[in-house]
Design an enzyme around this catalytic site. Structure first.
Site, PDB file in Angstrom:
ATOM      1  N   ALA A 109      31.712-111.886  57.136  1.00  0.00           N
ATOM      2  CA  ALA A 109      32.320-111.494  58.408  1.00  0.00           C
ATOM      3  C   ALA A 109      31.961-112.287  59.535  1.00  0.00           C
ATOM      4  O   ALA A 109      30.773-113.053  59.574  1.00  0.00           O
ATOM      5  CB  ALA A 109      31.462-110.061  58.620  1.00  0.00           C
ATOM      6  N   GLY A 111      35.071-113.210  59.403  1.00  0.00           N
ATOM      7  CA  GLY A 111      36.415-113.866  58.281  1.00  0.00           C
ATOM      8  C   GLY A 111      37.047-114.951  58.738  1.00  0.00           C
ATOM      9  O   GLY A 111      38.196-115.316  58.104  1.00  0.00           O
ATOM     10  N   GLY A 112      36.372-115.956  59.604  1.00  0.00           N
ATOM     11  CA  GLY A 112      36.970-117.212  60.057  1.00  0.00           C
ATOM     12  C   GLY A 112      37.226-117.980  58.699  1.00  0.00           C
ATOM     13  O   GLY A 112      38.157-118.555  58.366  1.00  0.00           O
ATOM     14  N   GLU A 131      30.542-109.014  52.827  1.00  0.00           N
ATOM     15  CA  GLU A 131      29.732-108.862  53.840  1.00  0.00           C
ATOM     16  C   GLU A 131      28.663-107.748  53.808  1.00  0.00           C
ATOM     17  O   GLU A 131      28.936-106.518  53.549  1.00  0.00           O
ATOM     18  CB  GLU A 131      30.539-108.545  55.222  1.00  0.00           C
ATOM     19  N   ARG A 136      30.417-104.596  60.069  1.00  0.00           N
ATOM     20  CA  ARG A 136      31.133-105.935  59.871  1.00  0.00           C
ATOM     21  C   ARG A 136      32.085-106.129  58.840  1.00  0.00           C
ATOM     22  O   ARG A 136      32.775-106.809  58.968  1.00  0.00           O
ATOM     23  CB  ARG A 136      29.615-106.980  59.958  1.00  0.00           C
ATOM     24  N   ASP A 175      27.950-119.110  53.773  1.00  0.00           N
ATOM     25  CA  ASP A 175      27.793-119.537  55.213  1.00  0.00           C
ATOM     26  C   ASP A 175      26.705-118.613  55.876  1.00  0.00           C
ATOM     27  O   ASP A 175      26.918-117.587  56.508  1.00  0.00           O
ATOM     28  CB  ASP A 175      29.333-119.401  55.952  1.00  0.00           C
ATOM     29  N   CYS A 228      25.086-122.649  61.286  1.00  0.00           N
ATOM     30  CA  CYS A 228      25.490-123.096  62.679  1.00  0.00           C
ATOM     31  C   CYS A 228      24.188-123.274  63.371  1.00  0.00           C
ATOM     32  O   CYS A 228      24.109-122.822  64.615  1.00  0.00           O
ATOM     33  CB  CYS A 228      26.412-122.035  63.180  1.00  0.00           C
TER      34      CYS A 228
END
Ligand code: SAM
Length: 491
Positions: A109, A111-112, A131, A136, A175, A228
């Site tokens: 989530a 969802g990119g 997710e 989310r 991710d 990130c």
């Protein structure tokens, strides 16, 4: 808000004097970028491209995406540029034509990266977008429906729950939830929430997630680990930990020297770092690991519940004509709803649905009453909906609408009409109503729309040639079938 001092210290250890350039960049505005859906639009031939993505573009300004019907029709996704590197990684390690694949996006989530992987993996693949946080997972499902490819299964499970799918996935993306240092300029809350102990907690949680999912990757399969954040505890240290724990090797990804990506290594595994002072994107880290070759002992859990009920030949008749390529699809019912799946994915979907908590899968088409299907919203957004021959082709109004929205000077829908001239009898095609911007926005707000624009019965509602939903006219009244929970609130 000031950057936390321990964060600054850790960046100085990492970058030395260069860290001041990073701190300055973190005080500037983030770029705005979008990624087009090539199943709904062809590539944009002009405009500033995100260098590592075929479909990603920078925008000069940030339009109000919520008011843009093209966004709601799944023509593009608003995604930060560095994350689009996953596209370059996927193409490099899996090639352009490797379907059908089983792909897992474990922390998916909103969802990119799911919409990106669904695009790249191809329609015959199965992309599982998981997710763990329930609300989310619902937002993720909304984005997947908008994208409209039909090759995604959205699940709401703990990473542990994938343990039963042994040697099953060809490609896994972790991710990971992280301390978010790379989002410090985009998301002020990330600065406020950051702490050194938080970094240590995130690193430990990331290792637990990786440990849970590793058995699900088939021998020779690829795992992409990304965060990130900048600190080494959540990045290189975890890559080193994986080389101690797992039988794996690193995979190098060719990177153009002009892109500004910092290529490094951890325990011999190539690593890729994105810094906002070196390129036009947020902070990001990625590494690719290949599971050692060996005999695959593919296993799926014993199903705990009956899920999909394949439709009989007779029951297929009222539904198959709604899609442009029914020969490639299988149809099934879940409760009173009919779903469409690409045939190559059907068994995988059934295996997943037997033991996981599936939030959305394939294309929810609608409910059959007698010999008629009452269409549901996801079917309108399906890229392969059966349509009249004159619809769905290159459309000047779509191009103009995109450029008016500040999105693109020149874009045309990718799919040419498949049924030129006469639509075969077995196809069910609804009348299409083309709304102007303010009418389309009213439709998306679920307000009343002018009945004179519609034919009697169910209409496919389009904006600039792109379907955005259904509406049913009964005499002087129009039943706006846009889902209440998706309606745009007055802006
Ligand atoms: N991949 C997403 C995208 O591109 O749109 C972003 C994912 S975000 C970095 C990480 C996700 O992991 C969040 O949605 C978060 O809810 C989820 N998450 C949080 N705790 C988790 C856990 N213990 N196991 C798996 N996922 C978790």
């Amino acid at each position: 808000m000031m950057l936390p001092k321990p964060f600054q210290d850790s960046c100085e250890r990492l970058l030395g004097a260069e860290s001041t350039r990073l701190f300055e960049a973190l005080e500037t505005a983030s770029p705005t970028s979008i990624r087009f859906n090539p199943y709904k639009l062809s590539e944009q031939p002009e405009g500033r491209r995100v260098p590592w993505s075929r479909y990603g573009y920078y925008l000069d300004e940030r339009p109000q995406f919520t008011l843009d019907p093209l966004f709601h029709g799944g023509a593009y996704y608003v995604q930060e540029p560095s994350s689009m590197f996953v596209e370059h990684v996927f193409r490099s390690v899996m090639g352009d034509d490797s379907a059908p694949l089983r792909v897992l996006d474990l922390c998916a989530a909103p969802g990119g990266k799911t919409t990106l992987l669904a695009t790249l993996a191809g329609l015959e693949s199965t992309v599982v977008a998981n997710e763990v946080i329930r609300p989310r997972s619902l937002a993720l499902a909304d984005n997947v429906r908008r994208w409209g490819l039909g090759n995604v299964v959205v699940t709401n499970n703990d990473p542990d729950h994938f343990a039963g799918f042994r040697d099953w996935f060809d490609f896994v993306l972790v991710d990971a939830p992280c301390s978010g240092e790379g989002m410090f300029r985009k998301d002020p809350a990330a600065r406020a929430e950051w702490s050194e102990s938080g970094v240590a907690l995130c690193a430990a949680r990331q290792r637990r997630i990786l440990q849970s999912v590793w058995p699900s990757l088939r021998p020779g399969g690829m795992l992409v680990y990304s965060t990130c954040t900048f600190n080494t505890a959540e990045n290189e240290d975890n890559v080193r930990w994986m080389t101690d724990e797992f039988d794996c090797e690193g995979v190098d990804i060719p990177v153009d020297g002009g892109w500004g990506i910092v290529c490094g290594e951890a325990a011999g595994i190539p690593t890729f770092r994105f810094y906002p002072h070196r390129l036009d994107g947020e902070g990001f880290f990625a590494a690719v690991l290949r599971k050692a070759d060996g005999r695959a002992h593919e296993q799926t859990p014993r199903p705990r519940k009956a899920t999909l009920a394949a439709l009989s030949r007779k029951a297929v008749a009222p539904v198959a004509g709604w899609v442009a390529q029914p020969d490639y699809m299988r149809f099934a019912s879940v409760g009173d709803q009919v779903y469409g799946y690409y045939t190559t994915a059907y068994d995988s979907v059934a295996a997943l649905a037997g033991s996981l908590n599936v939030v959305a899968s394939g294309i929810r088409m609608g409910q059959v009453f007698g010999t008629t299907l009452r269409p549901e919203h996801p079917l309108a957004l399906f890229h392969d909906l059966a349509r009249h021959s004159e619809a769905g082709g290159p459309n000047d109004s779509l191009r103009k609408a995109l450029s008016d929205a500040g999105l693109s000077p020149d874009v045309t829908p990718v799919s040419q009409p498949r049924h030129k001239g006469v639509v075969p009898d077995r196809f069910v095609t609804m009348p299409e109503v083309e709304l102007q911007l303010s009418d389309a926005q009213d439709y998306l707000r679920k307000k009343e729309v002018d009945a004179a624009l519609f034919d009697e019965g169910v209409n496919l509602v389009c904006y600039a040639g792109l379907p955005i939903g259904w509406a049913k006219r009964i005499g002087a009244r129009v039943n706006n079938m846009y889902p209440k929970e998706l309606r745009i609130l007055n802006l």
